[in-house]
Write an enzyme that holds these catalytic residues in place. Structure first.
Site, mmCIF file in Angstrom:
data_model
loop_
_atom_site.group_PDB
_atom_site.id
_atom_site.type_symbol
_atom_site.label_atom_id
_atom_site.label_comp_id
_atom_site.label_asym_id
_atom_site.label_seq_id
_atom_site.Cartn_x
_atom_site.Cartn_y
_atom_site.Cartn_z
ATOM 1 N N GLU A 52 0.823 -1.203 0.000
ATOM 2 C CA GLU A 52 0.000 0.000 0.000
ATOM 3 C C GLU A 52 0.863 1.262 0.000
ATOM 4 O OE1 GLU A 52 -3.007 0.766 -0.468
ATOM 5 O OE2 GLU A 52 -3.825 -1.248 -0.577
ATOM 6 N N TYR A 79 -6.060 6.650 4.778
ATOM 7 C CA TYR A 79 -6.265 5.679 3.712
ATOM 8 C C TYR A 79 -5.506 4.382 3.996
ATOM 9 C CZ TYR A 79 -5.407 2.934 -0.335
ATOM 10 O OH TYR A 79 -5.283 1.854 -1.153
ATOM 11 N N ASP A 124 -9.855 6.026 -2.085
ATOM 12 C CA ASP A 124 -8.736 6.720 -2.714
ATOM 13 C C ASP A 124 -9.300 7.522 -3.874
ATOM 14 O OD1 ASP A 124 -9.337 4.770 -4.598
ATOM 15 O OD2 ASP A 124 -7.236 4.480 -5.153
ATOM 16 N N CYS A 137 -13.276 3.035 -14.762
ATOM 17 C CA CYS A 137 -13.759 4.400 -14.549
ATOM 18 C C CYS A 137 -12.578 5.346 -14.353
ATOM 19 C CB CYS A 137 -14.692 4.440 -13.338
ATOM 20 S SG CYS A 137 -15.643 5.968 -13.192
ATOM 21 N N CYS A 154 -16.701 3.227 -20.378
ATOM 22 C CA CYS A 154 -18.066 3.040 -19.886
ATOM 23 C C CYS A 154 -18.711 1.773 -20.437
ATOM 24 C CB CYS A 154 -18.905 4.264 -20.226
ATOM 25 S SG CYS A 154 -18.362 5.771 -19.374
ATOM 26 N N CYS A 186 -18.168 -1.175 -18.259
ATOM 27 C CA CYS A 186 -18.452 -0.983 -16.831
ATOM 28 C C CYS A 186 -19.715 -1.743 -16.420
ATOM 29 C CB CYS A 186 -18.623 0.500 -16.532
ATOM 30 S SG CYS A 186 -18.907 0.852 -14.775
ATOM 31 N N CYS A 219 -25.344 4.084 -13.753
ATOM 32 C CA CYS A 219 -24.467 5.230 -13.521
ATOM 33 C C CYS A 219 -25.226 6.544 -13.690
ATOM 34 C CB CYS A 219 -23.284 5.179 -14.482
ATOM 35 S SG CYS A 219 -22.111 6.556 -14.274
#
Length: 318
Positions: A64, A147, A165, A220, A227, A230, A236
């Protein structure tokens, strides 16, 4: 945290966050946003070493921190070498901080190496060398922000925490709020709103957090969202509104050539490659502009990445 990289930033997920049986058991009838994303994640999740079964919480934490603002391809070899050398927090804590800076190599933003070392020392001193599972204890570690603490709690310990994030903020702004511009920073409101998307079961919630991040990172995306690929296309709010353009100021890519960052990188590279202390004469050779060079050197000293051991003589910390 933002991943301002040339490649999508990945999410450090639970060791077994790749395709699993959860999405195959989706209930009949309309699916929630989380269920749709989980179904997509079951076949689209990338194979990444920090998602493998048996990955330790320390390995998740290291991934991370390294993945912040850094592409996965650059992180992979450094992450593997780091864990080969320091498989536990105690192994890193036993070394001088300068060795962490040296091993960081050219990942960029080397203060992250110092933060990892500071966290490792605190983990040894406060928690007997074991990564704490409690969110408040993670937040109390030096150099571990909101985070990162939530990511480790969710992905290493399978807890139900919203992990937000830049990718998740962007996905939420578009799919739920119908706007192109995500907020510049994560607020408590953002955390609460994303938390509402998570199922009650902690294990499934952790996987959902990983799936949301992966969808934001791979589909995204900021400039040219995919799109058509997705799973939320027909749900959306942004697409339903006609995909309106953002109203915020355009973000220009950060330059590097000729900046203080470049000078700092060159100065630090001399110290990393040196087996002993380095004199001012060697540092003077890396950049012609003495004013900018001195400013960059002073910044490295202020950040603790370099120490002045004598007038005109420098070394890595520790």
């Amino acid at each position: 945290m933002a991943w301002m990289t040339t490649a999508p930033r990945t999410v450090a997920g639970p060791p077994a966050l790749a395709a699993g049986p959860i999405s195959a058991q989706a209930p009949a009838g309309p699916q929630t946003l989380g269920e749709l994303v989980l179904g997509w994640f079951a076949t689209a999740a990338r194979e990444l070493p920090w998602r493998r079964p048996g990955t330790t919480p320390w390995a998740v934490l290291v991934s991370e921190v390294m993945l912040q603002q850094t592409p996965v391809a650059r992180v992979l070899p450094v992450w593997e070498a780091w864990l080969d050398r320091w498989p536990t927090p105690a192994a890193l804590a036993a070394q001088p901080a300068g060795e962490a800076v040296r091993a960081w190599g050219r990942l960029g933003y080397p203060r992250r190496a110092l933060r990892l070392h500071q966290a490792a020392v605190a983990i040894v001193e406060r928690h007997g060398g074991e990564i704490p599972a409690d969110l408040d204890a993670l937040l109390a570690l030096p150099g571990i922000g909101t985070y990162t603490a939530r990511a480790v709690a969710a992905f290493a310990f399978r807890q139900r925490h919203p992990v937000v994030d830049v990718n998740v903020r962007r996905l939420f702004a578009r799919a739920v709020e119908g706007r192109a511009d995500p907020p510049a920073t994560v607020s408590r409101r953002d955390l609460a709103a994303v938390a509402e998307l998570l199922p009650a079961d902690p294990e499934t919630a952790a996987m959902t957090s990983a799936a949301l991040m992966e969808l934001g990172a791979l589909v995204c995306v900021a400039r040219t969202p995919r799109c058509a690929a997705c799973p939320l296309l027909h749900r959306c709010a942004w697409v339903g509104a006609g995909s309106p353009a953002g109203t915020g100021p355009a973000r220009r890519p950060q330059g590097y050539a000729g900046t203080d960052r470049q000078v700092r990188g060159r100065l630090l590279a001399v110290l990393r490659d040196a087996e002993q202390v380095v004199g001012q004469d060697l540092l003077d050779q890396v950049w012609d502009d003495p004013v900018q060079r001195d400013r960059a050197l002073a910044g490295l000293i202020d950040d603790g990445l370099i120490v002045r051991v004598a007038p005109g003589v420098y070394a890595l910390p520790g």
